[in-house]
Design a protein around this motif. Structure first.
Motif, PDB file in Angstrom:
ATOM      1  N   ILE A 175     -22.910 -88.332   0.888  1.00 26.27           N
ATOM      2  CA  ILE A 175     -21.711 -88.689   1.633  1.00 26.27           C
ATOM      3  C   ILE A 175     -21.152 -87.486   2.391  1.00 26.27           C
ATOM      4  O   ILE A 175     -21.103 -86.378   1.873  1.00 26.27           O
ATOM      5  N   ALA A 176     -20.746 -87.730   3.616  1.00 27.91           N
ATOM      6  CA  ALA A 176     -19.940 -86.770   4.367  1.00 27.91           C
ATOM      7  C   ALA A 176     -18.751 -87.559   4.908  1.00 27.91           C
ATOM      8  O   ALA A 176     -18.920 -88.427   5.764  1.00 27.91           O
ATOM      9  N   ARG A 235     -11.618 -86.640   1.210  1.00 25.31           N
ATOM     10  CA  ARG A 235     -12.491 -85.753   1.984  1.00 25.31           C
ATOM     11  C   ARG A 235     -13.661 -85.353   1.078  1.00 25.31           C
ATOM     12  O   ARG A 235     -13.458 -84.795  -0.002  1.00 25.31           O
ATOM     13  N   ILE A 236     -14.877 -85.665   1.505  1.00 26.25           N
ATOM     14  CA  ILE A 236     -16.036 -85.498   0.621  1.00 26.25           C
ATOM     15  C   ILE A 236     -17.151 -84.714   1.310  1.00 26.25           C
ATOM     16  O   ILE A 236     -17.463 -84.943   2.476  1.00 26.25           O
ATOM     17  N   ALA A 237     -17.717 -83.796   0.567  1.00 25.75           N
ATOM     18  CA  ALA A 237     -18.925 -83.088   0.987  1.00 25.75           C
ATOM     19  C   ALA A 237     -19.954 -83.257  -0.124  1.00 25.75           C
ATOM     20  O   ALA A 237     -19.604 -83.387  -1.306  1.00 25.75           O
ATOM     21  N   PRO A 260     -11.595 -82.421  10.360  1.00 23.97           N
ATOM     22  CA  PRO A 260     -10.817 -83.476   9.693  1.00 23.97           C
ATOM     23  C   PRO A 260     -10.429 -84.602  10.651  1.00 23.97           C
ATOM     24  O   PRO A 260      -9.532 -84.466  11.463  1.00 23.97           O
ATOM     25  N   VAL A 261     -11.138 -85.698  10.578  1.00 25.03           N
ATOM     26  CA  VAL A 261     -10.800 -86.907  11.325  1.00 25.03           C
ATOM     27  C   VAL A 261     -11.078 -88.097  10.415  1.00 25.03           C
ATOM     28  O   VAL A 261     -11.744 -87.956   9.391  1.00 25.03           O
ATOM     29  N   PHE A 262     -10.566 -89.240  10.808  1.00 26.14           N
ATOM     30  CA  PHE A 262     -10.783 -90.442  10.001  1.00 26.14           C
ATOM     31  C   PHE A 262     -12.173 -90.993  10.306  1.00 26.14           C
ATOM     32  O   PHE A 262     -12.361 -91.840  11.180  1.00 26.14           O
ATOM     33  N   GLN A 263     -13.170 -90.471   9.597  1.00 24.63           N
ATOM     34  CA  GLN A 263     -14.551 -90.870   9.837  1.00 24.63           C
ATOM     35  C   GLN A 263     -15.428 -90.441   8.661  1.00 24.63           C
ATOM     36  O   GLN A 263     -15.066 -89.528   7.898  1.00 24.63           O
ATOM     37  N   GLY A 264     -16.572 -91.077   8.506  1.00 25.96           N
ATOM     38  CA  GLY A 264     -17.485 -90.716   7.427  1.00 25.96           C
ATOM     39  C   GLY A 264     -18.859 -91.316   7.643  1.00 25.96           C
ATOM     40  O   GLY A 264     -19.041 -92.226   8.465  1.00 25.96           O
ATOM     41  N   ALA A 265     -19.830 -90.802   6.908  1.00 29.73           N
ATOM     42  CA  ALA A 265     -21.206 -91.280   7.034  1.00 29.73           C
ATOM     43  C   ALA A 265     -21.870 -91.313   5.663  1.00 29.73           C
ATOM     44  O   ALA A 265     -21.563 -90.495   4.787  1.00 29.73           O
ATOM     45  N   GLY A 266     -22.783 -92.264   5.501  1.00 28.97           N
ATOM     46  CA  GLY A 266     -23.549 -92.367   4.270  1.00 28.97           C
ATOM     47  C   GLY A 266     -25.032 -92.191   4.559  1.00 28.97           C
ATOM     48  O   GLY A 266     -25.543 -92.684   5.565  1.00 28.97           O
ATOM     49  N   PHE A 267     -25.723 -91.486   3.684  1.00 31.16           N
ATOM     50  CA  PHE A 267     -27.140 -91.166   3.872  1.00 31.16           C
ATOM     51  C   PHE A 267     -27.929 -91.482   2.607  1.00 31.16           C
ATOM     52  O   PHE A 267     -27.413 -91.403   1.493  1.00 31.16           O
TER      53      PHE A 267
END
Length: 230
Positions: free
Chosen positions: A64-65, A77-79, A190-197
């Motif tokens: 996750i990012a 907020r995830i790294a 920092p923005v309202f967005q994310g991605a899954g891998f």
């Protein structure tokens, strides 16, 4: 009849030519390895990867990012930190001219199509583990080095496999020039967005078994040939 000197020259010269021929026709081998550890952490230090994206099909080894424009939402907020076992690699292998290494990952899910966000891959500079009390800090992401773009834009990029050339990083780790603390995947801002891998892997291109040894023997044969001629 050949003299012993001429025989030595003939043998060593033939050996050089044979070794060179074998080494140039030897095929490289691709080795794909999966991460030893995958840990997703939020800004407040918790192990937190749930609810990060709202589409796609993430596996149990999801990466996750995720970012949030509102700094008060630290827990969202995830790294993700990833490490690989490189014990199968040696300095001889990674320093060969044909060696290369790619970090590959499947982009399978996005949070929304509202905001732009690049996802970066960095080399972690601090030691960590997945043991309780030793989880990596979210802040390690921004302080990572050798940062490269893994995904240009979460909002518009197509789902599929993306790769980052990490050859120099792997060479540095194996040669002992830097510590292998793994990689981190994180959002650039920092923005309202994310991605899954899914399906993170390390793909290395190594010389075929014996190629390096053959090259060494060819050099020995060449040296003997020069001495014999003298």
């Amino acid at each position: 009849m050949l003299t012993s000197k001429r025989l030595l020259i003939a043998v060593t010269t033939s050996f050089c030519l044979m070794s060179a021929l074998i080494s140039t026709t030897a095929q490289a081998s691709l080795i794909t390895s999966t991460p030893d550890t995958i840990v997703s952490v939020s800004l407040d230090g918790d192990l937190n990867s749930a609810g990060s994206v709202n589409s796609g099909s993430l596996s149990s080894t999801e990466i996750i990012a995720r970012e949030r424009g509102n700094q008060s939402q630290g827990g969202l907020r995830i790294a993700t930190f990833i490490d690989f076992d490189l014990s199968y690699l040696t300095s001889d292998v990674v320093n060969a001219s044909t060696f290369s290494a790619l970090f590959e990952i499947d982009f399978v899910s996005r949070l929304n199509t509202i905001n732009d966000l690049s996802v970066l891959l960095g080399q972690v500079e601090s030691a960590w583990s997945d043991a309780s009390g030793s989880l990596p800090l979210f802040e390690y992401a921004n302080s990572s080095t050798s940062q490269s773009v893994a995904l240009g834009n979460v909002k518009t990029d197509s789902f599929g496999t993306y790769s980052v050339d990490v050859t120099s990083i792997i060479q540095g780790w194996v040669n002992g020039d830097s510590e292998n603390n793994g990689f981190v995947l994180f959002g650039e801002e920092p923005v309202f967005q994310g991605a899954g891998f899914n399906n993170a892997s390390l793909v290395v291109d190594v010389p075929a078994p014996g190629t390096i040894a053959i090259l060494g023997l060819a050099l020995v044969g060449f040296s003997l040939s020069r001495k014999a001629k003298k």
